[in-house]
Each structure stands twice: as structure tokens, then as C-alpha cells.
Design an enzyme around this catalytic site. Structure first.
Site, short mmCIF file in Angstrom:
data_model
loop_
_atom_site.label_atom_id
_atom_site.label_comp_id
_atom_site.label_asym_id
_atom_site.label_seq_id
_atom_site.Cartn_x
_atom_site.Cartn_y
_atom_site.Cartn_z
N HIS A 258 0.93 -1.41 0.03
CA HIS A 258 -0.11 -0.25 -0.14
C HIS A 258 0.62 0.97 -0.27
CE1 HIS A 258 -3.02 2.61 1.07
NE2 HIS A 258 -3.48 3.06 1.17
N ASP A 260 0.90 4.78 -0.49
CA ASP A 260 -0.11 6.27 -0.39
C ASP A 260 0.44 7.15 -1.37
OD1 ASP A 260 -2.57 6.39 1.63
OD2 ASP A 260 -0.57 5.83 3.02
N ASP A 370 -7.78 1.54 2.37
CA ASP A 370 -7.71 2.88 3.28
C ASP A 370 -8.30 3.82 3.28
OD1 ASP A 370 -5.52 3.59 5.27
OD2 ASP A 370 -4.83 3.93 4.33
N HIS A 574 -6.85 9.38 -0.92
CA HIS A 574 -7.82 9.75 0.25
C HIS A 574 -6.37 9.59 1.23
CE1 HIS A 574 -5.76 5.70 0.32
NE2 HIS A 574 -5.39 6.12 1.00
#
Length: 996
Positions: A258, A260, A370, A574
């Protein structure tokens, strides 16, 4: 017995920590290291390699925040080292100060500029070929560790305030031989020790594993591990060979990292994090063909494609082999609460088109582990994009209520359902430890009817992704007594198997509301305002450019619009749109939104001038043959102008206020409002009903202390409501032209409100201008309405949701802050009030004493991760419409966000490309086809939550019309030209393609 067990565990811990871990590498040899510090932003490899490098030694401080140090490493292994001695590797210690993802990172290049792999705290080695000389470059990023406690302010998140002191101290870089047998013993011990600590004390298997580890300790000499490691492995082999029971929980382990797309680092650093992690992944795949890795976010693939084409070529090879698996089908892992309907659709259009073009893959799942809650519109949007599965784990963070399912059907507002999975491991960066596997089994909610869950494993956010140690753990737990079984696989393999075994899955209807991070609806108001404005400018640009292309032959700017969409979609990530990133990220976002607005205004102006007959903007003096055209991009007729078209009409004048007692009255014959001497709205009546809408003074600014326990920019905790100051003292209330102007001051801040009522308008307009300089405060704008509503309606993508205004249950009480798009509505069966906004998302709506209080969250002032969040000037516009039904709220939301445009030219009018005969059916977008064919594509939806039979009339030549998915692929047979008749269920989205 207990003391004996404890002694063995302590003995094992010390043996592992002090002896075994240090024995993995058996030989070491020096290399020559030189360095060059890039003076500013990162530079390409070729530019760096051409610089003059100077010697640098271990212990040297390096790395001002966000800077880059290039190292050149040369040398050769000693001639007496052989393959039998172990695997040759370069060990790289950059001076790491913590764990992966929030630390120094590196990317290793060969001398020809091709990428080798990434370097991070738990993945700090480079495999080398035996006997070959070493000639490598390492691009080292001095990323600050901003993780901290998530509440304390930091100056490191802005390049301008981060300083230039070094963050790191270079460690040792050397050649070493990894003893394969010792390394395998290390993995054996790690797996069995982790398993043992998760087994119940009264289970015989726990004691069996303990005694096995004890025997290993007896046979392995801590001072000569290399010579005795094989004996130690033999002692452990029986425990590792004991197979799992037939009833063991079955885990599909999916490699994952993951990343970001921005957060505690800027977007430019994310692109480098992707290269480092993807390089690690393909290197691991080259060495272990059984490895599978899932990666979402087309944007991240695009960064690697554009910056490292040779790495991207290797990725494509692994994609073709089914090992490197694109998932999710979105441009980025976006927030799903705040993006508008068309933007949410375009996340999938852009992402899926990229994956189809680059890899020939149509991803079957949405992958959002997430994001901070999930809109009830998502099931239909995902399905309309051609996908059928959905994954997240974020609701495991709920503060109050535990979700009752792990695998289930999630039903959206139109009735569409997706097979959905919440990985019960409750994380997306597992290391496949015994603790993680046991948690997945314990938390699995479908016990008795299902047997499977998915575990994403790998270090994220620049940590390098999965490691060889994780793959070793997966191999050892493929069938291990006491553990769930683990197989490395792909998301679709898991979903297909899990859906097949759950023949009657449970169903969850409505939004997946995250009972956490409610402050993200409000933090960083400028970012949110930029998003809202960009979405509506894109609507206008596509509408008018498509209309001009059909009517006048205007050159539709397909490629430029795609570029702009990609930038807007990136900023819906996000941690960007929610306002939870460092200052650098949000400054970039504001600059990007300004650039987007400039480009889109240029496109709109050119298209409108073409439609007006090569007219000029309004400030030009009209000639006798010219007139002023008013263009209406909204889906509703207004002021004599058709929806999606233009007409020569006179602009409506505003209604001037008049003194009434100590206050001011605004009355246009449709609505009457009274503002008192304190600037509060004390009366609001629509002429049609004659009913008073206000239950008390409205337009009331309220200031709350806002100090959440954790995650400052993310959270609003419920106790904030216990500390409130009503800002009801006005410095002045005056008339300025056609508006009542209210001025207030509080703390270090000032507010000016302009209250106006346009002629014939059914809504009162309030513009609030704030010079905001508070800290850890929340500013609300309150309206107590004389409406008894046990639920409120809030706009979401392509429709709305109802939420309770009471707190009867823990689920109701948890929704004390909610997200809405352009409008909220509270009503009784025959009367309601709508409040629309131009950029506000956070609201709270509460039933009080027979009425309902609607409050908008205007501004916050968290100190972390951006200590200057929202400081400065803001302009926020709302409108309040009494006597409003849901359909009126929808109309008001578009009106508030789409102002008419005027252009001078010879054209008498511009007919819309299409008209719809049902008021509930809304045209959300009009554009030309993504494939450049020139076909006209129209997206519509039912907006009121009812059935609608509508006729769509297209006023341009076309050969046929076909219903398509979001990607403009046919889902039905084409129909000949002629009016299109649609029967829509509540909130149904329909995309039509008119083939020209």
C-alpha cells in the site's frame, strides 16, 4: 512447568537476538563509496551519474529534509569467495532510524542506468552475481520520519520550513555472503516461535512446538551457528512437517505494498517510492516464480512507465505471466465520500482504460483498503465499470461498532450488490507472522458457512513491499498444524473461491460509514473547494466543447481534458482530498487546482465563443447584430434559459433589503427573510406554503474546541460538542447594495457575511468570508428549522442517502458528523428545507425539541500534519431553500455550483444537444467519446429515489444509440435514431452513446 516454559522462551529470544540474527552473513568485505548531493529537487540518473563524486565514509551525516544523496559503490568480492560459501549480496545501511515507509529510502541502479531494486530498513540488500565486479549507483532519499504521534506539530512537512540540517548518518555499505542454511534456520525459528505464541497454553501442540525449539537450542552452537545450523533445522523439521487440520482457516496471501499517493511526503516522492517498491517486486518475482503481487492505482503504474521504461517493461512481462496483478481499476485509491458522481465514475474510466491499454486486463474488483468510509453509491458505480468484487479493511478501525461480516453482499442505493470482503487480519501490510495469521482466523465472521479470507502482505509506503522472509513464512505455513493454511495467490482467485462457497451471503445495505476520521470532511478547505470547483468546470468544459463540436465543428480537446481529469483524480486520493497530508501536498494541490481552472476556463471560453458565433466575452461592447447570450450548464431550466443550452434573456435583478424594526427584510414575492440586528436569520417563509421555516435564530456561527485524542487532521471526537461559543455579537449589520452585510470578530479571526435574495429565487443566499486564525477550533454554521424530521437526506454520488437525526442506537449515535455533497434536506411529508453549499462537505443534523438543527462544518484548525491548516482567507457560499422537496434540493445544489455564463455574439440561442422530459432524471455529463470517434456520450441518473419513465430527445444527427457501461462499452443492442425511452429504478445510472 510454567517456569520451565518461560526459561525456554527467554533462552530462545536471546539466542535469536544475539546469535542467530547476526550469523546470517558469514563473510564481509569492503567496497569503495563516493557521493554527490543533489542541490535541489531530484534529478534523473544520467544527470546524477555525470557529476563529480567524492569519497564518503560511514558515520558521515547526510540528508537535509527532502534532499537526495547519490552514492557510487564500486568494488569486487574477494577471489577466494565461492558460491558454496553463500549468496553474494551488497548490504546497504543508510542510517535508518526506524521502520519502513517513514525513513530514508534508496533506489539502486546499474552503471547503465537500469534499475536493480529498492533499499529500505527491512529490505536493505542487493543480490549480486558471484565473481563479478560491483559498479552501482544508489539514489538515497532523505525523507523525514513524520509518523510520530499524529498530533504534535512539525515543521518538516513544508520544504520552506524544514531546515537544512542532516537527518541521517551513513552506515556501513559492504559486500557479504549470506549463509543460506543459517537464513533458512532463522525463518524456521521465526515461523514456529510465532505460531507457538498464538496457540492456547492448554493445547498440546503449543508444548510440542516449544520442546522442538528447545531441542534446536540444544543442538545449535551459538558460537558456531554456521556449522550446526543444519542440525538445528533437522531438529525443527518434524514440527514444520505436521500438517494443518482439514478444518483450518484458509488464507490467500496476496503480495501488496500500500503506497499512499501522497501523505507525509509530496506526490513527487510517491513516484520514487513506487519505483523502489516495484523494482523490489520484479526482482523477487525473477527469483521466485510462485510469488504474486497485487497493485492498484493506474497513476502509480503511469509514473513508473514514464520515468523508468525498462522497469515498466519487466512489469509488463510479469503482468502477462499473471504474477504482477493490477487490481482495483481506479486512477488512484480515492476517497469515496467527497468526489462527485462523475468524478467517481471517471476514477474507474481512467484506471480501467489504462490497464486495458497497457496490459489488456479488465480488473474485476475495486480495491480500497484504506479510504475513510465508502459511499452507498459505490456498488452501482463499480458494477457499471464492469467489476463485481470490493475489498477494504478500513472499517476494522471503527471506534464504536464492529462490522458483523467478513464476506458479504454490499447493496448500494439502487439495489446493486457487490460481493465484498473485509480481510479479518485487519491490516493491509501483514508480514505473515503467527500473530497476523491467528488474528485473521479469530476475526473471521463467517465461521461455519465460509472458510476463506485474504491477507495482503508486504511493507507499504516505500517500505519495499513483500520480502523473501515473508515468502518463506508463506511456504512454511502452507499446511502447518495449529496455523491457518496459507497459499500465495491473486485477489480474483480468492474472490472466486470465497463467493463460490458462500451460497447465501449476508447482505449489508447502504453506506459503509467509518466511525472514525470524521474531520476529513472539513480539514483543508482550500483543497476541498478546489476539488468541487474543478469537478464543475470539467462538466462545463466537456458540455460546451461537445456542444460546439457538434454544432460548429469545434475541435474537441480530448487529450487535454484527459490530462486535466487525471490531475483532478490524483488529488482525490484518500489523503489529499480529505485534508490529511503535509503542507507541501496541499500547497501543490492548490497550485494544481489553479492551473486546472485556468486551462478549463480557456476551453470553456473558446467553446462558448464558437457557439455564440465567434463572439467575445461579456466586457466587449455589443454591435447591433449581436446580443448577450446566457449559457446554462445546469440540468434544470432556469431564468428562461434551457438546461444545457443558451438563450438571449435579461439577467434577473437582486431584491434589495429594507429596514424592518431593528432588522432587515428581504422579500422577492417567492421567499421572505428577516435578519435581526445581530445578523441572525430569525424568519424564513416561502410564499407557496406561508409556513415559517425557522425554529430559532439561524445563520448562527458556533465555535467549538476541537482537540481530538488522536489523528488531529483526521478526527472530530464526539466530546467537541460540550464546548461551544455562539458567535452572536455583530460588529455591524448594514445594507450594501442588494445585500445585508454582517461583520463579526472573534479570537484572532474576522467574518463578513453577505446575505442576498435574487429576484424570483426560491432560496436565500449567504456568502461567508472568513479571515481564519484560530488553532484547534471547529467553526460551524447552524440553522434550527421548524421541521420534525427523524432522518435527513444528503446528496452523494448519483443520488442521496438518509441518515437518522437521533441517537437511538450505537450505530445512529456514531454518525454525529456526516458527509454530504451539494445539499442536505430535512422534511416532513408535505414540507421541507434544503441547504446547499459550494464547497462544504461536513455536516451534523440533529432532531431537537420538535425541530431539526442543520449545521455545516466550515473550518477546522488542526496542527498535524500541517500546522498551518486552513489559516487565512476563505469564501464559502450556501443557500437556504424553504418549502423544498428532494427534487428542489437537487436543483438548488446544481444552481449553487453552476453559475450561468454570458457571452456576446450574433447567435440568437443555442439549443441543447438533448432534452429529458422527466424532472427527476438528471443529465450528469455530456461529452464526446473517450476513443476519439466523435460519438456523443451522455450520462444520466434518477435523482429523487423513485421510479421514472423518461424520454430523451437528441437534437443532432446520429445513426444509432446504444446503452453502455461507464467505459462506453455496449451493454445492450444498439437502437436506431429516434427518441430514447428509459424506465429507471431509483438512483439508476444510465450511459448512452450516440453514434454519429
Amino acid at each position: 512447568m510454567h517456569d520451565d516454559r518461560r526459561l525456554t522462551e527467554e533462552r530462545l529470544d536471546r539466542f535469536t537476538r544475539e546469535f542467530l540474527n547476526g550469523a546470517v552473513y558469514s563473510h564481509a568485505a569492503p567496497v569503495t563509496v563516493t557521493g554527490w548531493a543533489a542541490p535541489g529537487e531530484p534529478v534523473p540518473f544520467a544527470e546524477a551519474a555525470a557529476q563529480a563524486f567524492t569519497p564518503i565514509s560511514p558515520g558521515t551525516p547526510w540528508g537535509a529534509p527532502w534532499s537526495t544523496l547519490w552514492l557510487h559503490v564500486t568494488g569486487a568480492p574477494p577471489s577466494d569467495w565461492t558460491e558454496d560459501d553463500g549468496a553474494l549480496e551488497l548490504r546497504v545501511e543508510l542510517g535508518f532510524t526506524g521502520g519502513p515507509g517513514f525513513n530514508a529510502e534508496g533506489l539502486v541502479y546499474r552503471a547503465d542506468g537500469t534499475v536493480v531494486k529498492g533499499i529500505s530498513p527491512f529490505n536493505a540488500y542487493v543480490p549480486l552475481e558471484p565473481g563479478e565486479p560491483v559498479d552501482l549507483y544508489i539514489e538515497c532519499a532523505a525523507n523525514p520520519d513524520l509518523g510520530g504521534d499524529f498530533v504534535s506539530p512539525t515543521h518538516l512537512g513544508d520544504r520552506a520550513t524544514a531546515g537544512d540540517g542532516p537527518l541521517y548518518r551513513l552506515g556501513t555499505i559492504d559486500l557479504a555472503l549470506r549463509d543460506r542454511t543459517v537464513w533458512e534456520l532463522q525463518q524456521d525459528v521465526w515461523t514456529l516461535n510465532g505460531l507457538m505464541h498464538e496457540l492456547p497454553f492448554d493445547l498440546p501442540r503449543r508444548h510440542e512446538v516449544l520442546r522442538t525449539l528447545e531441542r534446536m537450542l540444544d543442538v545449535v552452537d551459538p558460537h558456531d551457528i554456521a556449522a550446526t545450523a543444519a542440525a538445528g533445522r533437522a531438529a525443527l523439521a518434524p514440527a514444520l512437517a505436521s500438517p494443518a487440520s482439514a478444518s483450518a482457516h484458509r488464507i490467500t496471501a496476496v503480495g501488496h505494498a500500500h503506497i499512499d499517493s501522497a501523505w507525509l511526503w509530496p506526490v513527487r516522492e510517491t513516484a520514487r517510492k513506487c519505483a523502489r517498491t516495484f523494482a523490489n517486486v520484479v526482482d523477487l518475482m525473477d527469483r521466485d516464480p510462485s510469488f504474486r503481487f497485487a497493485c492498484s492505482s493506474a497513476q502509480q503504474f503511469a509514473w513508473v512507465r514514464d520515468r523508468h521504461p525498462e522497469l515498466f517493461a519487466r512489469i509488463k512481462d510479469h503482468v502477462a505471466a499473471g504474477r504482477f496483478v493490477p487490481v482495483g481499476g481506479m486512477w488512484v485509491e480515492a476517497d469515496t465520500n467527497m468526489p462527485g458522481g462523475e468524478a467517481m465514475a471517471r476514477q474507474f474510466v481512467a484506471g480501467k482504460r489504462f490497464f486495458l491499454h497497457e496490459f489488456g486486463i479488465d480488473t474485476p474488483e475495486a480495491w480500497l483498503p484504506d479510504s475513510f468510509g465508502y459511499s452507498a453509491a459505490m456498488p452501482q458505480i463499480v458494477a457499471a465499470a464492469g467489476s463485481r468484487y470490493f475489498l477494504t479493511q478500513k472499517l476494522s478501525w471503527n471506534q464504536t461498532n464492529r462490522m458483523p461480516h467478513s464476506s458479504f453482499l454490499w447493496e448500494g442505493i439502487d439495489g446493486t450488490a457487490l460481493f465484498t470482503h473485509f480481510p479479518p487480519v485487519d491490516k493491509y501490510n501483514s508480514d505473515l507472522s503467527g500473530a497476523d495469521l491467528a488474528r485473521a482466523q479469530k476475526n473471521y465472521r463467517e465461521q461455519g458457512v465460509g472458510t476463506r479470507s485474504l491477507v495482503p502482505f508486504g511493507w507499504g509506503d516505500g517500505g519495499g513491499g513483500p520480502t523473501r522472509e515473508m515468502l518463506a513464512a508463506a511456504a512454511r505455513t502452507a499446511s502447518l498444524d495449529g496455523s491457518p493454511t496459507v497459499s500465495v495467490g491473486t485477489p480474483v482467485e480468492f474472490f472466486d473461491a470465497a463467493a463460490a462457497e458462500l451460497d447465501r451471503p449476508a447482505r449489508w445495505s447502504g453506506e459503509l460509514y467509518l466511525e472514525f476520521h470524521r474531520g476529513t470532511y472539513t480539514s483543508q478547505a482550500n483543497t476541498k473547494q478546489g476539488n468541487r470547483r474543478s469537478e464543475h468546470l470539467l462538466r462545463e468544459a466537456e458540455l460546451w466543447a461537445a456542444t460546439a463540436a457538434v454544432r460548429t465543428g469545434f475541435a474537441y480537446p480530448l487529450e487535454e481534458l484527459e490530462e486535466i481529469w487525471h490531475l483532478v483524480l490524483l488529488q482525490q486520493f484518500h489523503d489529499i482530498l480529505p485534508g490529511s497530508s503535509i503542507a507541501w501536498v496541499h500547497k501543490d494541490a492548490e497550485r494544481n487546482y489553479a492551473a486546472v481552472a485556468k486551462r478549463l476556463e480557456r476551453i470553456i471560453a473558446a467553446a462558448l465563443q464558437a457557439l455564440a458565433g465567434t463572439g467575445a466575452p461579456t466586457q466587449r461592447v455589443a454591435h447591433a447584430a449581436e446580443q448577450t447570450l446566457v449559457f446554462n450548464a445546469a440540468p434544470h431550466t432556469r431564468g428562461g434559459v434551457p438546461a444545457l443550452g443558451a438563450a438571449a434573456v435579461s439577467a434577473a435583478a437582486a431584491t434589495p433589503p429594507v429596514r424592518e424594526g431593528s432588522g432587515y427584510r428581504l422579500d422577492n414575492g417567492v421567499v421572505s427573510a428577516l435578519v435581526d440586528a445581530g445578523g441572525l436569520l430569525v424568519s424564513l417563509v416561502d410564499a407557496a406554503s406561508g409556513r415559517e421555516a425557522m425554529a430559532g435564530p439561524g445563520n448562527l456561527l458556533q465555535l467549538h474546541r476541537d482537540i481530538p485524542n488522536h489523528w488531529e487532521a483526521w478526527d472530530i471526537d464526539s466530546f467537541y460538542r460540550r464546548d461551544v461559543t455562539d458567535l452572536d455579537d455583530a460588529r455591524s449589520v448594514t445594507i450594501d447594495g442588494d445585500e445585508v452585510v454582517v461583520r463579526r470578530a472573534f479570537g484572532e479571526s474576522t467574518v463578513t457575511q453577505r446575505i442576498g435574495l435574487r429576484a424570483d429565487s426560491p432560496a436565500l443566499d449567504i456568502v461567508t468570508e472568513i479571515d481564519w486564525h484560530e488553532r484547534q477550533k471547529l467553526l460551524k454554521l447552524a440553522f434550527p428549522f421548524d421541521v420534525r424530521a427523524d432522518r435527513s437526506a444528503s446528496e452523494i454520488q448519483f443520488g442521496h442517502v438518509f441518515r437518522p437525526t437521533h441517537a437511538n442506537t450505537s450505530w445512529d449515535a456514531a454518525k454525529f458528523e456526516i458527509c454530504a455533497h451539494r445539499w442536505v434536506h430535512v422534511g416532513e411529508p408535505d414540507y421541507g428545507v434544503a441547504v446547499a453549499n459550494d464547497s462544504t462537505y461536513g455536516h451534523d443534523i440533529t432532531a431537537v425539541d420538535g425541530g431539526t438543527v442543520v449545521r455545516l462544518s466550515l473550518l477546522r484548525a488542526p496542527r498535524y500534519p500541517d500546522p498551518e491548516t486552513d489559516q487565512g482567507f476563505h469564501r464559502l457560499a450556501i443557500s437556504v431553500r424553504p418549502g423544498a422537496a428532494i427534487g428542489d434540493a437537487v436543483e438548488e445544489g446544481y444552481r449553487r455550483n453552476l453559475a450561468p455564463r454570458t457571452v456576446v455574439g450574433p447567435a440568437g440561442s443555442v439549443a441543447p444537444l438533448l432534452t429529458v422530459d422527466h424532472p427527476a432524471v438528471i443529465v450528469e455529463s455530456v461529452k464526446l467519446a473517450e476513443d476519439g470517434s466523435g460519438d456523443v456520450v451522455v450520462r444520466l441518473y434518477e435523482s429523487r429515489g423513485s421510479r421514472a419513465d423518461a424520454t430523451i430527445h437528441a437534437d443532432f444527427p446520429y445513426e444509432s444509440v446504444v446503452r453502455t457501461d461507464l467505459l462506453e462499452r455496449p451493454v445492450a443492442d444498439p437502437e436506431p435514431a429516434g427518441d430514447v425511452r428509459l424506465s429507471l429504478r431509483p438512483f439508476k445510472i444510465v450511459t448512452l452513446r450516440f453514434r454519429r
